[in-house]
Design a protein around this motif. Structure first.
Motif, PDB file in Angstrom:
ATOM      1  N   ARG A  75     -34.499  19.131 -49.622  1.00 58.67           N
ATOM      2  CA  ARG A  75     -33.623  18.183 -48.931  1.00 58.67           C
ATOM      3  C   ARG A  75     -32.494  18.896 -48.198  1.00 58.67           C
ATOM      4  NH1 ARG A  75     -30.473  14.396 -52.864  1.00 58.67           N
ATOM      5  NH2 ARG A  75     -29.187  16.292 -52.996  1.00 58.67           N
ATOM      6  N   GLU A  76     -31.945  19.945 -48.820  1.00 58.40           N
ATOM      7  CA  GLU A  76     -30.776  20.605 -48.244  1.00 58.40           C
ATOM      8  C   GLU A  76     -31.124  21.815 -47.377  1.00 58.40           C
ATOM      9  OE1 GLU A  76     -28.081  21.562 -51.364  1.00 58.40           O
ATOM     10  OE2 GLU A  76     -27.688  19.466 -51.915  1.00 58.40           O
ATOM     11  N   GLU A  77     -32.217  22.506 -47.714  1.00 58.76           N
ATOM     12  CA  GLU A  77     -32.532  23.752 -47.010  1.00 58.76           C
ATOM     13  C   GLU A  77     -33.872  23.719 -46.304  1.00 58.76           C
ATOM     14  OE1 GLU A  77     -30.387  26.116 -46.788  1.00 58.76           O
ATOM     15  OE2 GLU A  77     -28.929  25.428 -48.260  1.00 58.76           O
TER      16      GLU A  77
END
Length: 469
Positions: A75-77
């Motif tokens: 989700r973040e990277e």
């Protein structure tokens, strides 16, 4: 309580790792959860403690723990994730082993093995590649590994006396099918800790020792440490030697307590290779090192053949018997290998020879399980990793201690040690964590990689670039 009821309870204990990790990653973030939750679970809970729940592929604590991290990481990277040469090699390796397992054992078993590969190989690789994303995380990760092994030291002493690790003793009532193996050599119990086998334990210890040595060269241990490591540092002040030397002594003692020759030899080779990276003329040092390895390999092979071939009437030493067993074992099992050269027999369905149930060579066992292409591809991954990390180290400033040489030394040690033992427990995930970590270091900006002497200092922006903005 009936065994079936105990097994149900075991399943819930394993899933606690999922909920604890999910809570921490939601409240503390990815990096903190990786350091303070995933690494302790990975190192401290034996892979022998497993749950078997119908239709659920999760088997171990570390598999349950990695799932929330993978979700948040993607989700973040996810936007930063790229396919490079190493990623392509690992994808082919996973597909090859899972597909060959499917041909031998069927869909259900291959599905569980695929989940193992994704959670215990690909998962750690991605954590190393994208979570250990700078020099600050390099230092924190190594410090966390070292801290946990310092905590393991009194447990190793306990195991030497009582023949069982305290963690096994505490947790085994929850897992009736788990067991702690006992190995005796020279009349002494060989310690295995939470790693199932003394050789596997020694591989883990030497890997951590090499990381510790790199942190020593950066000067990090001379600083005031925080948290529990800071308390240990304070407690050790009255003792002789500097703090980093005390840590080195503890790790060396732990490696000796495993009485495992294969990793010892691999550790010596790793030390020689890493030492070349600390020389002023690294290329010349590498040429000398490779020459020594070549000559040493030839002489070692001749000495080994003489050692395991005693004269008529001469008794063979215990160590020679162990080495002879591995030689004869390969010869005997080659017949099975030739029967299924390309597909193998399956992860758990390799035929066994009575009295030779232990196949003490990870590469040969891999060929028996999933065909000869599996160890060939695995060796290619090793060789590529070692070569590219050496190239990275050669670009570091003279007088620095390149992290690339440390990674290449660990890979080399593992390569040698795995010729004497199966690749199991935490060793395989650790190797893929280090592979991802090494690829992450290669992808950093040149000024970050070059800052090998402690924390990186930002390079001042030139006036010309500011004007262009």
């Amino acid at each position: 309580m009936m065994p079936s009821d105990r097994q149900i309870m075991t399943a819930y204990v394993v899933f606690l790792a999922f909920f604890v990790t999910a809570y921490y990653v939601n409240s503390k973030g990815l990096e903190t959860t990786f350091l303070n939750v995933w690494i302790p679970i990975f190192l401290c809970i034996p892979f022998m403690f497993t749950a078997h729940i119908p239709m659920v592929p999760i088997r171990t604590f570390v598999q349950a723990s990695v799932l929330p991290l993978m979700y948040v990481l993607y989700r973040e990277e996810g936007h930063r994730m790229r396919l490079g040469r190493m990623e392509v090699l690992i994808i082919f390796y996973v597909i090859l082993r899972v597909s060959m397992d499917y041909t031998s054992r069927g869909y259900k078993d291959a599905q569980n093995y695929a989940f193992y590969m994704l959670s215990c190989l690909v998962g750690p690789y991605l954590l190393g590649r994208y979570v250990i994303n700078g020099r600050r995380m390099d230092i924190k990760t190594i410090r966390q590994f070292v801290l946990i092994f310092l905590i393991f030291f009194p447990m190793f002493l306990y195991e030497t006396k009582f023949y069982v690790s305290p963690i096994y003793k505490i947790m085994s009532p929850l897992f009736p099918d788990a067991f702690s193996g006992l190995s005796i050599r020279w009349g002494i119990a060989r310690t295995a800790g939470t790693f199932e086998h003394p050789i596997l334990a020694c591989i883990m210890i030497i890997a951590v020792y090499r990381l510790h040595r790199w942190l020593t060269w950066t000067g990090e241990w001379q600083l005031r440490q925080e948290g529990l490591m800071g308390r240990i540092q304070t407690w050790c002040k009255p003792l002789p030697f500097k703090f980093e030397t005390q840590i080195a002594i503890v790790l060396i003692l732990m490696a000796l307590m495993t009485i495992s020759r294969g990793p010892w030899i691999g550790g010596i080779a790793a030390a020689i290779l890493v030492g070349a990276g600390n020389m002023k003329n690294r290329k010349r040092a590498l040429a000398i090192v490779f020459s020594v390895f070549l000559i040493g390999g030839v002489v070692g092979k001749m000495a080994l053949d003489a050692y395991i071939t005693p004269a008529e009437g001469q008794a063979m030493a215990e160590e020679a018997q162990t080495m002879l067993y591995r030689k004869v074992m390969v010869e005997r099992y080659t017949e099975f290998l030739m029967d299924r050269l390309w597909t193998g027999w399956g992860l758990t369905t390799v035929p066994t020879i009575k009295g030779m149930e232990s196949i003490d060579n990870a590469f040969f066992l891999m060929a028996l399980q999933h065909g000869v292409l599996a160890p060939v591809l695995f060796a290619v991954i090793f060789i590529y990793a070692i070569a590219t990390q050496i190239q990275l180290g050669l670009r570091s400033p003279v007088g620095s201690a390149p992290l690339g040489f440390t990674f290449s030394g660990i890979y080399l040690m593992c390569f040698i040690a795995f010729t004497t033992v199966y690749m199991g427990s935490q060793t395989e995930p650790l190797l893929f964590l280090l592979l991802g970590w090494g690829e992450g270091v290669k992808a950093r900006k040149p000024e970050v990689v070059a800052g090998e002497q402690g924390a990186t200092q930002a390079i001042p922006e030139s006036r010309f670039r500011r004007v262009l903005r």
